[in-house]
Design a protein around this motif. Structure first.
Motif, mmCIF file in Angstrom:
data_model
loop_
_atom_site.group_PDB
_atom_site.id
_atom_site.type_symbol
_atom_site.label_atom_id
_atom_site.label_comp_id
_atom_site.label_asym_id
_atom_site.label_seq_id
_atom_site.Cartn_x
_atom_site.Cartn_y
_atom_site.Cartn_z
ATOM 1 N N ASP A 172 -2.891 -7.740 -3.759
ATOM 2 C CA ASP A 172 -3.570 -6.677 -4.302
ATOM 3 C C ASP A 172 -4.765 -6.122 -3.549
ATOM 4 O OD1 ASP A 172 -2.067 -6.152 -6.630
ATOM 5 O OD2 ASP A 172 -3.165 -7.715 -7.753
ATOM 6 N N ASP A 173 -5.482 -7.154 -2.977
ATOM 7 C CA ASP A 173 -6.499 -6.569 -2.086
ATOM 8 C C ASP A 173 -5.942 -5.754 -0.953
ATOM 9 O OD1 ASP A 173 -8.326 -8.199 -3.550
ATOM 10 O OD2 ASP A 173 -8.352 -10.011 -2.144
ATOM 11 N N ARG A 205 -4.716 -3.730 -11.616
ATOM 12 C CA ARG A 205 -3.868 -4.875 -11.230
ATOM 13 C C ARG A 205 -3.356 -5.447 -12.448
ATOM 14 N NH1 ARG A 205 -7.317 -8.152 -6.612
ATOM 15 N NH2 ARG A 205 -7.853 -6.349 -5.373
ATOM 16 N N PRO A 237 -8.924 2.111 -6.050
ATOM 17 C CA PRO A 237 -7.745 0.915 -6.432
ATOM 18 C C PRO A 237 -7.083 1.147 -7.752
ATOM 19 C CG PRO A 237 -10.299 0.168 -6.535
ATOM 20 C CD PRO A 237 -10.229 1.640 -6.183
ATOM 21 N N ARG A 238 -5.945 0.937 -7.780
ATOM 22 C CA ARG A 238 -4.959 0.938 -8.906
ATOM 23 C C ARG A 238 -5.341 -0.294 -9.872
ATOM 24 N NH1 ARG A 238 0.720 -1.024 -7.131
ATOM 25 N NH2 ARG A 238 0.179 -3.409 -6.948
ATOM 26 N N LEU A 260 -5.321 1.988 -0.099
ATOM 27 C CA LEU A 260 -5.707 3.020 -0.942
ATOM 28 C C LEU A 260 -6.894 3.632 -0.555
ATOM 29 C CD1 LEU A 260 -4.098 1.903 -4.453
ATOM 30 C CD2 LEU A 260 -3.216 3.742 -2.621
ATOM 31 N N ALA A 261 -7.960 2.650 -0.286
ATOM 32 C CA ALA A 261 -9.389 3.091 0.281
ATOM 33 C C ALA A 261 -9.047 3.977 1.528
ATOM 34 C CB ALA A 261 -10.084 1.950 0.424
ATOM 35 N N ASP A 292 -5.755 -2.425 -2.316
ATOM 36 C CA ASP A 292 -6.865 -1.807 -2.523
ATOM 37 C C ASP A 292 -7.093 -1.298 -1.158
ATOM 38 O OD1 ASP A 292 -6.566 -2.251 -5.124
ATOM 39 O OD2 ASP A 292 -8.246 -3.838 -5.222
ATOM 40 N N THR A 293 -7.169 -1.811 -0.127
ATOM 41 C CA THR A 293 -7.736 -1.397 1.314
ATOM 42 C C THR A 293 -6.758 -0.333 1.952
ATOM 43 O OG1 THR A 293 -8.529 -3.713 1.566
ATOM 44 C CG2 THR A 293 -8.079 -2.251 3.649
ATOM 45 N N GLY A 348 0.871 -1.396 -0.023
ATOM 46 C CA GLY A 348 0.050 -0.086 0.011
ATOM 47 C C GLY A 348 0.955 1.133 -0.158
#
Length: 149
Positions: free
Chosen positions: A78-79, A95, A92-93, A85-86, A82-83, A25
């Motif tokens: 990736d999950d 993948r 999310p960017r 970034l949230a 995304d968390t 992240g």
């Protein structure tokens, strides 16, 4: 004008000397903070992604073991990104890419870059308040200054 914060040139290979973003992240937040024109994405190679687990004993010995990341491992990474970034209020960017950051003019290598960005981003944030949402603004301001030279 495209408002997608992840819009960037997609190139076959990273430009020489560009800094690979860490696959977490924090690395993704720094890519975002670098801003358009200061990062590119490269389709992730079809090769196996690997790492090295390091186990250190209290006596000082060290055991290293290589490992391969599975598709499930990569999806989980990736999950997590995304968390993170949230938590910073960012989308999310995409993948399936490796991300590279243009080094600022005075960058003295990859490790020095990451150390300077961390220190400059978190330096004025109380330790118990360091989180993506509080680092987003300082990181963006710091990278803007770094690119001005």
């Amino acid at each position: 004008m495209n408002q997608d914060p992840w819009a960037s040139p997609e190139v076959a290979t990273a430009p020489g000397g560009w800094i690979p973003a860490t696959e977490n992240g924090w690395g993704a937040l720094v890519v975002w903070a670098a801003g358009r024109g200061n990062f590119v994405r490269v389709p992730a190679a079809g090769h196996n992604r690997s790492g090295t687990a390091v186990n250190r004993s209290p006596g000082g010995s060290e055991r290293r073991a290589p490992f391969l990341l599975t598709e499930a491992d990569l999806a989980s990474i990736d999950d997590d990104i995304d968390t993170y970034l949230a938590d910073a209020g960012l989308p999310p960017r995409p993948r399936g890419y490796d991300w590279y950051i243009r080094p600022p003019v005075n960058a003295e290598g990859e490790d020095a870059f990451w150390s300077a960005v961390w220190a400059g981003t978190t330096g004025d944030i109380p330790r118990d308040e360091v989180r993506p949402s509080t680092m987003k603004g300082p990181a963006k301001e710091l990278l803007a200054r770094m690119y001005l030279g």
